[in-house]
Design a protein around this motif. Structure first.
Motif, PDB file in Angstrom:
ATOM      1  N   THR A 132      47.497  48.320  27.347  1.00 58.63           N
ATOM      2  CA  THR A 132      46.394  47.856  28.188  1.00 58.63           C
ATOM      3  C   THR A 132      46.772  46.651  29.041  1.00 58.63           C
ATOM      4  N   THR A 133      47.891  45.995  28.719  1.00 61.44           N
ATOM      5  CA  THR A 133      48.276  44.788  29.446  1.00 61.44           C
ATOM      6  C   THR A 133      49.767  44.528  29.294  1.00 61.44           C
ATOM      7  N   ASN A 134      50.328  43.851  30.284  1.00 63.81           N
ATOM      8  CA  ASN A 134      51.723  43.409  30.166  1.00 63.81           C
ATOM      9  C   ASN A 134      51.814  41.971  29.663  1.00 63.81           C
ATOM     10  N   LEU A 135      50.678  41.412  29.246  1.00 65.73           N
ATOM     11  CA  LEU A 135      50.676  40.052  28.710  1.00 65.73           C
ATOM     12  C   LEU A 135      51.090  40.016  27.240  1.00 65.73           C
ATOM     13  N   LEU A 136      51.090  41.174  26.600  1.00 63.43           N
ATOM     14  CA  LEU A 136      51.506  41.260  25.204  1.00 63.43           C
ATOM     15  C   LEU A 136      52.921  41.820  25.131  1.00 63.43           C
ATOM     16  N   SER A 137      53.688  41.300  24.207  1.00 64.00           N
ATOM     17  CA  SER A 137      55.060  41.777  24.039  1.00 64.00           C
ATOM     18  C   SER A 137      55.103  42.889  23.000  1.00 64.00           C
ATOM     19  N   GLN A 138      56.139  43.702  23.063  1.00 60.35           N
ATOM     20  CA  GLN A 138      56.307  44.773  22.087  1.00 60.35           C
ATOM     21  C   GLN A 138      56.368  44.183  20.677  1.00 60.35           C
ATOM     22  N   GLY A 139      55.603  44.765  19.781  1.00 59.58           N
ATOM     23  CA  GLY A 139      55.591  44.295  18.403  1.00 59.58           C
ATOM     24  C   GLY A 139      54.589  43.191  18.130  1.00 59.58           C
ATOM     25  N   GLN A 140      53.957  42.656  19.171  1.00 65.26           N
ATOM     26  CA  GLN A 140      52.956  41.606  18.974  1.00 65.26           C
ATOM     27  C   GLN A 140      51.664  42.246  18.469  1.00 65.26           C
TER      28      GLN A 140
END
Length: 224
Positions: A132-140
């Motif tokens: 839903t967003t690029n503000l979160l990193s993978q695995g967060q």
């Protein structure tokens, strides 16, 4: 404290700051409740979303917390759906929630239930993720801390929100409902009357406020 609501037509004359106006020493942002819809496209809301996005991306150590409107706006920032409740029905006054294990750790309790006063007719209906967003990193990980509709989110070292109000008491609940009846916001008077009757019930606002402060101090780092 900074008053950001800029709605001159409603006699609100706040100011959404630019990122340069926010000192580098700022380590936490708290967005409180207000009467506006977090899913709306008022100019000041869009400016606030732009500011929050810039803070999120350029100041990775800043922590974010939100209550009611703030919970919904921060969820929207991360791509969650924020929308009116079906039929515009209000969630009013005392509401009991069932805590999941993450919630029990955040609120430092072994009990399974938490009660807060509510005052809204909008809701978060999806959980943010990397889709839903690029503000979160993978695995967060994005946690919902109650096993009920999305009443609060938690991201380790980044975000802690609550739909319910930590600071409402019986007088505030009664007055807030009364004001909305007077201005036509609440049209179901029977529902309003029933909600007023719950204003005196014990709630856990202090518990929630007491959980946000340790989050701001980094004491929740091991919760994930």
């Amino acid at each position: 404290m900074h008053y950001i609501v800029d709605g001159p037509s409603n006699n609100h004359h706040g100011h959404v700051p630019s990122i340069s106006e926010i000192p580098r020493s700022t380590c936490a942002i708290l967005i409180t409740g207000f009467i506006y819809d977090a899913h709306g496209n008022d100019a000041w809301i869009l400016r606030l979303l732009d500011l929050l996005k810039e803070l999120w991306t350029t100041r990775p150590k800043v922590l974010f917390s939100g209550v009611c409107f703030g919970h919904q706006l921060l969820s929207r920032l991360l791509g969650a759906h924020t929308e009116p409740t079906p039929g515009g029905r209000w969630e009013l006054a005392h509401r009991e929630m069932v805590l999941n294990p993450i919630g029990q750790k955040l609120f430092r309790t072994n009990t399974s239930k938490l009660s807060l006063h509510q005052m809204h007719q909008d809701q978060v209906t999806s959980v943010p993720s990397t889709s839903t967003t690029n503000l979160l990193s993978q695995g967060q990980k994005v946690h919902v801390w109650a096993s009920t509709p999305i009443q609060g989110l938690y991201i380790r070292d980044r975000l802690f929100t609550s739909q319910g109000h930590s600071g409402f008491d019986e007088k505030m609940v009664y007055r807030q409902i009364e004001m909305r009846e007077e201005n036509g916001g609440i049209k179901d008077n029977e529902h309003a009357a029933e909600a007023k009757e719950t204003g005196h019930l014990k709630h856990d606002g202090v518990v929630v406020a007491s959980a946000i402060l340790p989050f701001f101090h980094g004491d929740d780092h091991d919760i994930d």
